[in-house]
Design an enzyme around this catalytic site. Structure first.
Site, PDB file in Angstrom:
ATOM      1  N   ASP A 300       0.827  -1.194   0.000  1.00 36.04           N
ATOM      2  CA  ASP A 300       0.000   0.000   0.000  1.00 36.04           C
ATOM      3  C   ASP A 300       0.870   1.256   0.000  1.00 36.04           C
ATOM      4  O   ASP A 300       1.977   1.259   0.536  1.00 36.04           O
ATOM      5  CB  ASP A 300      -0.887  -0.021   1.251  1.00 36.04           C
ATOM      6  N   GLU A 343       0.925  -0.286  -4.989  1.00 34.55           N
ATOM      7  CA  GLU A 343      -0.030   0.779  -5.303  1.00 34.55           C
ATOM      8  C   GLU A 343       0.663   2.130  -5.183  1.00 34.55           C
ATOM      9  O   GLU A 343       1.027   2.551  -4.098  1.00 34.55           O
ATOM     10  CB  GLU A 343      -1.228   0.699  -4.336  1.00 34.55           C
TER      11      GLU A 343
END
Length: 562
Positions: A300, A343
């Site tokens: 993330d 991401e």
């Protein structure tokens, strides 16, 4: 007479079985790195396999749907295992399941949106203890069972992981691990009566200037706006995303365990001499790989953590998986190394430096905005992607049409979205419920992403749409050419294209109607028997063409038969 009838029946059965085997297509799936088909699931919203763990840590649900969007809904690891056993993922052609971070989240809630809902860490982004499974997700035994069941089907397990930030300081967790009673008006940082906090007055029960906050993560570990802590910065690496505390992963300073973890009796975190914040996080996250055989991570907020931390995580996890596979050779999917996707908001198919510092793959934000392309525009998109990603390209992406961070694809055009995605060059990510037409949930003012994380619609599955996804997924899983093949358009009407890889080749037509004749001579030589994996018919190539009846959906997926 009975004996002769039995022999005849057996001979007929064997003949049918032989014909069926002969009609099995030539499958060249390629490596997982080349042809990833990843199913992303918000575990809490998928399937409740063990209701006994609902309400762990005293978590509760809300009676009104619009108030319940941020609570734990009951989905767990046991539910995932149940669906694995039912063949849900295998029938979609999936070769990896990406689950939301299952480690222990903050126990209580914070104010979500514009004071609209109680926001718990059901999504895995509000970490409390990286060394423990969250009780709502299940037990260590249930995690082992999930991984083993997935591996037995050739499906990898990918964890979502966060190194940028832990969770907020929620009232419940603070009362359990940080604060100490002081007077009849106040308990450390909390005022007496804090248990009665509501969405409207939540923050009035917390003293954000109390020195007791130093007994939380501590100023050596995080940046925050709290007294005694370093303020968050304004650049990508030091800012506080959504006011979350920011880990000091770049700091060279050796640290001890955070103060609250020293008081947490069930933590598995131990003091690591001469270890930095980065070192602890890498140790904690790679332990899941070493202990359970987790095959990969989805990282993330990549751009909010310095490259050295991602490299350290990849190296430690790669070693951990190699060690696990050496110790459990029969339990591994194969000998492939640890895999990591990331991401970085807005990243597209460009080969960036991310691929040189530990990432095998990156989430592709470009595809969703272009996924409704048709005809010439769709071919332009495919050609662009194939030029960047076809073999021998050294990088890959995960394209998607829906996600938990953006929006759900238009439910009225999911057939077209599925076709566009599952025939796209590169890797693909299926978001849970796109295959069943799962509807949006209630939206929240100030946090519209919550609507994309509704409960899986098991009671309202669109069976025809599911069949469409399954045919596409199984076809893609058999053919690395779809993901990494050289692309060219054969015809504009119906839109027909080829993908050819050194080991594999396919032809696909979109928008075909009735009996169609397709030019395939540059892909399949005369005499080649081909099967339409969508409609189920087969034919033989003659004069560089093949003629067959297209399915009513207008899709033809040609693959060679032996």
């Amino acid at each position: 007479m009975m004996f002769r009838r039995t022999v005849a029946a057996l001979a007929a059965a064997l003949a049918v079985a032989g014909a069926w085997a002969a009609d099995e297509p030539v499958a060249r799936p390629g490596s997982f790195a080349d042809n990833p088909i990843v199913y992303f699931v918000v575990t809490d919203r998928f399937a409740n396999g063990n209701p006994a763990n609902d309400g762990s840590y005293g978590r509760t649900r809300e009676p009104r749907p619009q108030d319940d969007i941020g609570t734990f809904h009951g989905g767990d690891l046991a539910g995932l295992t149940q669906k694995l056993r039912e063949g849900w993922f295998r029938e979609l052609g999936v070769n990896a399941i990406w689950i939301t971070a299952p480690y222990e989240q903050m126990h209580g809630w914070v104010v979500g949106g514009s004071k609209e809902f109680k926001h718990y860490g059901y999504h895995g982004y509000f970490a409390l203890d990286y060394t423990r499974l969250d009780a709502n997700m299940g037990t260590p035994a249930e995690l082992r069972e999930f991984v083993a069941t997935a591996h037995a089907q050739g499906i990898r397990v990918v964890f979502d992981v966060v190194m940028n930030h832990p969770g907020y300081g929620d009232i419940q967790s603070l009362s359990e691990y940080v604060t100490e009673p002081e007077t009849d008006k106040k308990r450390g940082m909390l005022w007496k009566g804090y248990e009665a906090a509501t969405l409207r007055d939540y923050h009035s029960w917390i003293d954000y200037n109390d020195p007791a906050w130093l007994q939380w993560w501590g100023p050596d570990w995080i940046r925050s706006g709290l007294r005694g802590y370093t303020e968050g910065g304004s650049d990508d690496l030091t800012k506080q995303l959504a006011y979350l505390p920011d880990f000091k992963t770049e700091s060279p300073k050796a640290v001890g365990l955070p103060p609250f973890l020293k008081k947490k009796a069930d933590t598995e975190a131990v003091e690591l001499p001469d270890t930095t914040v980065r070192g602890y996080l890498v140790n904690w996250l790679s332990r899941w790989v070493r202990e359970y055989g987790v095959d990969g991570f989805r990282a993330d907020t990549v751009k909010h953590v310095e490259y050295a931390s991602w490299t350290a995580l990849k190296e430690a996890s790669a070693k951990a998986l190699a060690d696990w596979k050496a110790a459990n050779p029969k339990a591994a999917v194969d000998a492939a190394p640890f895999w990591m996707t990331g991401e970085d908001w807005g990243h597209d198919i460009t080969r960036t430096r991310h691929y040189d510092i530990g990432f095998d793959n990156m989430i592709n934000f470009d595809f969703q905005r272009r996924a409704d392309a048709r005809g010439a525009e769709l071919d332009k998109l495919y050609a662009e992607y194939a030029r960047a990603l076809a073999a021998p390209a050294t990088h890959n992406v995960l394209s998607y049409i829906s996600s938990h961070d953006t929006k759900l694809f238009d439910r009225k055009t999911l057939y077209d979205g599925a076709t566009a995605l599952m025939l796209a060059p590169g890797g693909v990510q299926i978001y849970y419920g796109d295959e069943t037409a799962r509807p949006d949930g209630p939206a929240a003012n100030g946090d519209p992403q919550q609507s994309t994380r509704s409960d899986m619609n098991w009671a309202g599955i669109d069976a025809a749409l599911l069949s469409h996804w399954r045919k596409l997924g199984q076809f893609r899983a058999r053919h690395v050419a779809v993901a990494k093949g050289r692309h060219w358009q054969i015809a504009a009407q119906p839109y027909t294209f080829a993908r050819v890889h050194a080991e594999d080749r396919i032809v696909a037509a979109v928008g075909a109607a009735g009996r169609v004749t397709l030019a395939v001579g540059d892909v399949f030589p005369d005499g080649t028997r081909v099967r339409d994996a969508y409609g189920g018919t087969s034919a033989t190539v003659a004069a560089g063409k093949v003629t067959l009846d297209a399915d009513a959906r207008g899709l033809v997926l040609l693959e060679a038969l032996p």
